[in-house]
Design a protein around this motif. Structure first.
Motif, PDB file in Angstrom:
ATOM      1  N   LEU A 149       0.818  -1.285  -0.064  1.00 41.46           N
ATOM      2  CA  LEU A 149      -0.029  -0.058  -0.139  1.00 41.46           C
ATOM      3  C   LEU A 149       0.851   1.227  -0.016  1.00 41.46           C
ATOM      4  N   LEU A 150       0.498   2.308  -0.772  1.00 41.34           N
ATOM      5  CA  LEU A 150       1.027   3.536  -0.548  1.00 41.34           C
ATOM      6  C   LEU A 150      -0.021   4.454  -0.037  1.00 41.34           C
ATOM      7  N   LEU A 151       0.400   5.125   1.101  1.00 44.25           N
ATOM      8  CA  LEU A 151      -0.504   5.910   1.928  1.00 44.25           C
ATOM      9  C   LEU A 151      -0.318   7.517   1.335  1.00 44.25           C
ATOM     10  N   THR A 152      -1.555   8.150   1.175  1.00 47.66           N
ATOM     11  CA  THR A 152      -1.432   9.437   1.142  1.00 47.66           C
ATOM     12  C   THR A 152      -2.760  10.264   1.704  1.00 47.66           C
ATOM     13  N   GLY A 153      -2.624  11.350   1.457  1.00 42.13           N
ATOM     14  CA  GLY A 153      -3.717  12.256   2.218  1.00 42.13           C
ATOM     15  C   GLY A 153      -3.354  13.416   2.848  1.00 42.13           C
ATOM     16  N   SER A 154      -4.349  13.959   3.343  1.00 48.25           N
ATOM     17  CA  SER A 154      -4.183  15.427   4.064  1.00 48.25           C
ATOM     18  C   SER A 154      -5.683  15.554   4.966  1.00 48.25           C
ATOM     19  N   HIS A 155      -5.628  16.869   5.373  1.00 51.70           N
ATOM     20  CA  HIS A 155      -6.794  17.142   6.344  1.00 51.70           C
ATOM     21  C   HIS A 155      -7.943  17.618   5.601  1.00 51.70           C
ATOM     22  N   TYR A 156      -9.110  17.758   6.224  1.00 47.28           N
ATOM     23  CA  TYR A 156     -10.260  18.370   5.515  1.00 47.28           C
ATOM     24  C   TYR A 156     -10.920  19.435   6.451  1.00 47.28           C
ATOM     25  N   ASP A 157     -10.381  19.351   8.018  1.00 48.70           N
ATOM     26  CA  ASP A 157     -10.828  20.455   8.786  1.00 48.70           C
ATOM     27  C   ASP A 157     -10.173  21.686   8.436  1.00 48.70           C
ATOM     28  N   THR A 158     -10.554  22.942   8.756  1.00 46.61           N
ATOM     29  CA  THR A 158      -9.906  24.124   8.450  1.00 46.61           C
ATOM     30  C   THR A 158      -9.780  25.061   9.803  1.00 46.61           C
ATOM     31  N   VAL A 159      -8.983  25.817   9.891  1.00 43.94           N
ATOM     32  CA  VAL A 159      -8.907  27.080  10.587  1.00 43.94           C
ATOM     33  C   VAL A 159     -10.044  28.025  10.661  1.00 43.94           C
ATOM     34  N   ARG A 160     -10.316  28.923  11.675  1.00 45.35           N
ATOM     35  CA  ARG A 160     -11.609  29.690  11.487  1.00 45.35           C
ATOM     36  C   ARG A 160     -11.283  30.800  10.466  1.00 45.35           C
ATOM     37  N   ASN A 161     -12.294  30.956   9.723  1.00 45.40           N
ATOM     38  CA  ASN A 161     -12.180  31.921   8.506  1.00 45.40           C
ATOM     39  C   ASN A 161     -10.780  31.557   7.468  1.00 45.40           C
ATOM     40  N   GLY A 162     -10.701  30.301   7.405  1.00 43.00           N
ATOM     41  CA  GLY A 162      -9.660  30.057   6.543  1.00 43.00           C
ATOM     42  C   GLY A 162     -10.050  29.960   4.988  1.00 43.00           C
ATOM     43  N   GLY A 163      -8.942  28.995   4.382  1.00 43.04           N
ATOM     44  CA  GLY A 163      -9.188  29.014   2.514  1.00 43.04           C
ATOM     45  C   GLY A 163      -9.582  27.500   2.520  1.00 43.04           C
ATOM     46  N   LYS A 164      -9.762  27.539   1.351  1.00 40.95           N
ATOM     47  CA  LYS A 164     -10.568  26.318   0.685  1.00 40.95           C
ATOM     48  C   LYS A 164      -9.526  25.207   0.247  1.00 40.95           C
TER      49      LYS A 164
END
Length: 639
Positions: A299-314
């Protein structure tokens, strides 16, 4: 001999055509400035359209200030008198019309005229904006007016750079039109990001701000949407894990008993060309270097997060989920199986906004979930355990511990991320390869003196806490600037119960120090502590300094970094290596497996953690192409 230009243009024709014919076919890319394309054409042949674009950008950057100013001044005012008179170039006329600038209300037209006049008086050149925007379909005139008003307040040097960056973007879109090139994969990622940004926490949605914190309704809606998209893309397994991570797995060939993998598909909007050399021999793996490593990881693992800071970017975090999703979609559409599985994880929490549990999502995968986190309370008194239960998660340490991955099963971890800084934008490079994620240490401190009357206390008898911290802040700035890849920030300064006519008796502050190596970071931290003690002793003050966070530096794995370098070179772009000053989920995975990251250029001088955070569909297209290339070369290297 004249060679007729095909419609649309092709790279093969551009490389072979007489210089005059090629230059004529490229007319209109830059306003009244054919010298740019002419300079770029001297570097033929080009392996990719991206390489030709970059050659033109370099021609502008190397032309000198006077030529750059002349280029900016060759552009018309937006919705200015030339637009009214119909004397713009055909390209500018179409772009301004697409943005609706030829349909301004009388009030909007008057505002544009006033702002244009103020801008010209302040900077000495016209306001330049790529009005077709990051996706190439056109900005609304409200966005254009807001941008003009914002940039009117900028520093002249920064504003000149922004004008040149927008001119690059205008030329890129016009070149795409001439070649019939559509960044289909980049557009898809762009659209996903826009749709995901529709979900935001209460109190922020009403102001049009993006805020998604752990396990709120907006957070759960994002998780649901990501799972639906993953299924549509063709992932074989999609689930929500015990901490809210969205996990999608695309099985490898062995797991599906399918045929031997076929060559990587070109996919939508993917140019096919041979990898370019980086000039350093870093575009291939060392002899005998196999992806399998210990045993036979699958397996190759990849990804990142989908939460944001307050009033953040997309795009912060989310880009690292959406880019590999687009890759899986292309693989599935082509019936293509890799000799290894691809696991994409949308980490539920990285920012630490609702609870003080930074890297909660990736920490669960590495087996580093802190039991005390479950009893933490948010600002409303809701414990993490209760929030998990309300979201339908088991909220038990046993279930969370079961999410820990066996690192021996994985080839490694790779992450795509928006840069969150200005380096790539300043270099006019769409992609960059991360050499290391900086180690960091953070402190909260307070200096204590004596609050006294501002009018009656002589200057030589004051015990001013605020000026002591100000002196320390200046030292932090000077000390960090004295070494490469070292940064120091005093981001919080607070005088409790301060008054305009009182000498500050207390001053609270924060301190953040980061570097590519822990030793460099710690050396500066020691110097700052020593300087703080000396300042306070000289001024007759007391102080306290509490360390609150310490994170080790995470240098990229050499083999995986070379794979990203080869992938960038394959797009035709030069390879640029840079450290990451921000923390990422890759830091956690680094603790258990090799990792490396790819950065994507941000717009608006690379600003992040801000609504102005942005990137273009063309840059995202290149990121998808680079990821597909990495998968292709890894397939050849995996037994």
């Amino acid at each position: 001999m004249t060679t007729a230009a095909p419609a649309p243009l092709t790279l093969a024709w551009l490389n072979a055509a007489p210089a005059g014919d090629a230059l004529a076919a490229l007319d209109g890319l830059y306003e009244h400035s054919p010298w740019i394309a002419e300079a770029a054409l001297r570097q033929r042949p080009f392996a990719s359209l991206a390489q030709f674009k970059h050659a033109m950008v370099r021609a502008v950057r190397e032309a000198g200030r006077e030529a750059q100013l002349a280029l900016v001044r060759a552009h018309p005012e937006l919705a200015g008198k030339a637009a009214v008179a119909g004397t713009l170039t055909a390209e500018s006329t179409g772009e301004q019309a697409r943005a609706g600038l030829n349909h301004c209300t009388p009030e909007e037209f008057a505002l544009v005229q006033r702002l244009n006049a103020e801008y010209g008086a302040r900077f000495g050149w016209p306001f330049v904006l790529a009005v077709r925007g990051p996706r190439g379909e056109g900005l609304h005139r409200r966005e254009i007016l807001a941008t003009l008003q914002r940039r009117l307040q900028g520093h002249p040097e920064i504003e000149l750079a922004e004008c040149l960056r927008n001119i690059d973007r205008i030329a890129e879109i016009r070149l795409n039109d001439k070649f019939g090139a559509v960044p289909t994969l980049g557009n898809r990622v762009w659209d996903w990001a826009e749709q995901l940004a529709a979900h935001t926490d209460p109190g922020y949605a009403e102001r049009g701000e993006l805020t998604v914190t752990y396990l709120t309704d907006a957070h759960r809606a994002c998780a649901t949407q990501l799972q639906a998209w993953m299924r549509d893309c063709g992932f074989d397994e999609v689930r929500l894990d015990a901490v809210g991570n969205v996990v999608g797995v695309y099985h490898g060939a062995a797991a599906t008993d399918g045929p031997h993998p076929c060559p990587l598909p070109g996919g939508e909007g993917v140019e096919r060309h041979a990898p370019a050399s980086t000039g350093s021999g870093s575009d291939s793996l060392a002899p005998g270097e196999r992806a399998g490593g210990r045993g036979t990881p699958r397996l190759l693992l990849t990804g990142s997060h989908y939460d944001t800071v307050r009033n953040g970017g997309k795009y912060d975090g989310r880009l690292g989920i959406l880019v590999p999703m687009a890759c899986v979609r292309e693989l599935h559409r082509a019936g293509r199986r890799l000799p290894f599985g691809l696991e994409v994880v949308g980490f539920a929490e990285e920012e630490g906004q609702r609870y003080k549990a930074t890297f909660l999502g990736s920490g669960a995968l590495t087996g580093h979930f802190e039991p005390a986190w479950l009893d933490q309370q948010d600002a409303d008194g809701v414990t993490m355990r209760a929030a998990m239960q309300a979201a339908g998660l088991p909220a038990t340490l046993e279930a969370i511990a079961a999410e820990a991955r066996d690192a021996a099963r994985y080839l490694g971890f790779v992450e795509v991320h928006i840069e969150q800084g200005p380096v790539l934008a300043e270099l006019a490079l769409p992609l960059g390869v991360v050499s290391s994620i900086n180690g960091s240490v953070r402190y909260l401190g307070e200096v204590v003196g004596v609050a006294s009357h501002a009018g009656t206390t002589p200057m030589d008898r004051r015990r001013d806490a605020a000026t002591a911290v100000a002196e320390l802040a200046l030292y932090v700035e000077q000390r960090a600037a004295a070494a490469p890849h070292l940064v120091g920030t005093v981001g919080m300064l607070e005088v409790p119960n301060g008054s305009i006519n009182v000498v500050p008796g207390r001053c609270r502050f924060s301190l953040d120090i980061r570097s590519t190596t822990d030793a460099v970071r710690d050396a500066m931290a020691a110097d700052v502590r020593e300087r703080l003690a000396a300042i306070c002793e000289r001024r007759g003050l007391a102080y306290r300094l509490e360390e609150t966070v310490r994170a080790a530096a995470a240098p990229s794995d050499a083999a995986w970094q070379r794979r990203w370098e080869a992938a960038v070179a394959a797009t035709g772009l030069p390879v640029h290596r840079l450290p990451s000053g921000a923390g990422h989920d890759a830091m956690k995975l680094h603790e258990v497996m090799p990792q490396a990251m790819l950065f994507v250029r941000g717009e608006n001088a690379g600003i992040s953690h801000n609504p102005l955070e942005s990137t273009t569909a063309d840059d995202m297209q290149l990121a998808v192409e680079a990821f597909l290339h990495l998968l292709g070369t890894l397939s050849q290297d995996t037994p």
